[in-house]
Design an enzyme around this catalytic site. Structure first.
Site, PDB file in Angstrom:
ATOM      1  N   GLY A   1       1.118  -0.993  -0.060  1.00  0.00           N
ATOM      2  CA  GLY A   1      -0.325  -0.254   0.009  1.00  0.00           C
ATOM      3  C   GLY A   1       0.929   1.487  -0.104  1.00  0.00           C
ATOM      4  N   GLN A   2      -0.018   2.646   0.049  1.00  0.00           N
ATOM      5  CA  GLN A   2       0.506   3.609  -0.465  1.00  0.00           C
ATOM      6  C   GLN A   2       1.911   3.820   1.250  1.00  0.00           C
ATOM      7  OE1 GLN A   2      -1.524   6.958   0.737  1.00  0.00           O
ATOM      8  NE2 GLN A   2       0.329   8.871  -0.365  1.00  0.00           N
TER       9      GLN A   2
ATOM     10  N   ASP B   1       1.506  -8.915   2.116  1.00  0.00           N
ATOM     11  CA  ASP B   1      -0.187  -8.141   1.184  1.00  0.00           C
ATOM     12  C   ASP B   1      -1.081  -9.506   0.589  1.00  0.00           C
ATOM     13  OD1 ASP B   1      -1.615  -6.450   0.093  1.00  0.00           O
ATOM     14  OD2 ASP B   1      -0.414  -4.766   1.311  1.00  0.00           O
ATOM     15  N   ILE B   2      -2.268  -9.001   0.229  1.00  0.00           N
ATOM     16  CA  ILE B   2      -2.926  -9.716  -0.143  1.00  0.00           C
ATOM     17  C   ILE B   2      -2.334  -9.414  -2.658  1.00  0.00           C
ATOM     18  CG2 ILE B   2      -4.419  -9.805   1.420  1.00  0.00           C
ATOM     19  CD1 ILE B   2      -5.994  -7.948  -0.296  1.00  0.00           C
TER      20      ILE B   2
ATOM     21  N   TYR C   1     -15.344   4.557   7.844  1.00  0.00           N
ATOM     22  CA  TYR C   1     -13.794   4.042   8.007  1.00  0.00           C
ATOM     23  C   TYR C   1     -13.805   4.971   8.893  1.00  0.00           C
ATOM     24  CZ  TYR C   1      -9.195   5.424   7.068  1.00  0.00           C
ATOM     25  OH  TYR C   1      -7.523   5.964   6.657  1.00  0.00           O
TER      26      TYR C   1
HETATM   27  N1  SER Z   1      -6.362   9.255   3.639  1.00  0.00           N
HETATM   28  C1  SER Z   1      -7.691   8.729   4.609  1.00  0.00           C
HETATM   29  C2  SER Z   1      -9.010   9.249   3.500  1.00  0.00           C
HETATM   30  O1  SER Z   1      -8.495  10.013   2.702  1.00  0.00           O
HETATM   31  C3  SER Z   1      -7.494   9.101   5.858  1.00  0.00           C
HETATM   32  O2  SER Z   1      -7.185   8.810   6.309  1.00  0.00           O
HETATM   33  O3  SER Z   1      -9.071   8.036   3.419  1.00  0.00           O
END
Ligand code: SER
Length: 319
Positions: A11-12, A34-35, A142
């Site tokens: 990931g990033q 990672d997957i 989230y």
């Molecule tokens: N960068 C994330 C998002 O925009 C926030 O933690 O979902």
């Protein structure tokens, strides 16, 4: 000797954190998982394994086979994508974290890092200089998953003595691996589009000011936090981290200094509402007091590096 696993190494954050950890601890001691396939750098420089954080038995086996002592668990579904698949995102974000917390307790892992986010804040949170301790009523899936995760991290520390540490990252900006599905990702996309087509259509409004941070600073801060003496860590939920605050209009103005023809237009979508629920700037005085968090990139310096590096990647010379 520490043996470290990075879950979400493609990931990033993971693709850069893995390389930084390998520099410090030795390539062979940092296990990237990672997957999906990782960057060539990550896959060539040390151990890499396809592994799903939801497959608890496979993770248990991998941790014990490699005598892992520290876990960085970064795998998560970000804000924009999570709004499209709420229950699936909740499952991945929470079940993944529980698998790690339970395994860490079971096999006596010495330290766990898990990222939280400015998304734990919500419409009732004070927007300017948001304090460490304040109203946290997130309105996104989230954000709810990150807030619940923070509470569970603190619970595992208090109840089981698990040394879990966390940062509420602002929007992260980087050129090595693109983010995916986040609300703050406009501030990465804009550099690519500025170089490719000298224009960008922004999915947020021009005044949508958000806290952001260049990836080098985020990695540096993460390593500082993980190196700090445990007695210094007063926050076991997650630390506020400030970074730099700007809106789309300001980043566009900065890009124009390098690419004068650059034009930005605005077509806000559902992510505008997410952005409006998040703070504009963050008070990170507690992190600064506890463990010497520091960052050096401002908007001008970050823009200079982003345009140069994204330009190199796309084989276009900027300026
Ligand atoms: N960068 C994330 C998002 O925009 C926030 O933690 O979902």
């Amino acid at each position: 000797m520490e043996k470290i696993i990075v879950i979400g190494a493609s990931g990033q954050i993971g693709s850069e954190l893995t390389m930084a950890l390998r520099n410090t601890f030795g390539n062979e001691n940092v296990f990237a998982t990672d997957i999906k396939q990782a960057t060539q750098d990550v896959m060539d420089s040390g151990p890499f394994q396809i592994l799903d954080v939801l497959d608890v038995n496979a993770i248990r086996e991998y941790l014990s086979k490699n005598k892992i002592t520290q876990i960085y668990h970064l795998a998560a579904v970000l804000s924009g994508t999570a709004e499209k698949h709420p229950l699936k995102a909740w499952g991945i974000n929470m079940d993944g974290l529980f698998n790690i917390l339970e395994l860490a307790k079971e096999i006596h892992i010495s330290k766990v890092f898990w990222p939280s986010s400015i998304a734990v804040f919500g419409p009732t949170t004070p927007k300017v200089n948001t304090p460490q301790l304040t109203y946290t009523e997130p309105s996104t899936v989230y954000g709810i998953s990150k807030l619940a995760g923070e509470r569970w991290c603190e619970y595992y520390f208090n109840k089981y003595g698990l040394d879990v540490r966390s940062i509420r990252y602002p929007g992260l900006i980087s050129y090595k691996t693109e983010a995916g599905g986040g609300t703050t990702d406009y501030a990465v996309e804009i550099y690519y589009d500025a170089i490719k087509q000298k224009r960008y259509e922004c999915f947020l409004k021009e005044d949508a000011k958000l806290p952001m941070m260049f990836m080098d600073d985020a990695i540096e801060s993460t390593i500082e936090l993980m190196n700090a003496d445990a007695s210094k860590i007063s926050i076991r939920s997650s630390y506020n981290l400030g970074g730099i605050s700007f809106n789309p209009k300001e980043i566009a103005r900065e890009i124009k200094k390098h690419i004068p023809e650059f034009e930005i237009t605005y077509k806000p979508d559902f992510r505008q509402k997410i952005a409006e629920s998040w703070p504009q700037s963050i008070d990170d005085s507690v992190a600064k007091k506890d463990w010497d968090c520091k960052y050096i990139y401002d908007l001008a310096k970050m823009t200079e590096v982003m345009l140069k590096e994204v330009g190199n990647k796309l084989k276009v010379k900027v300026g």
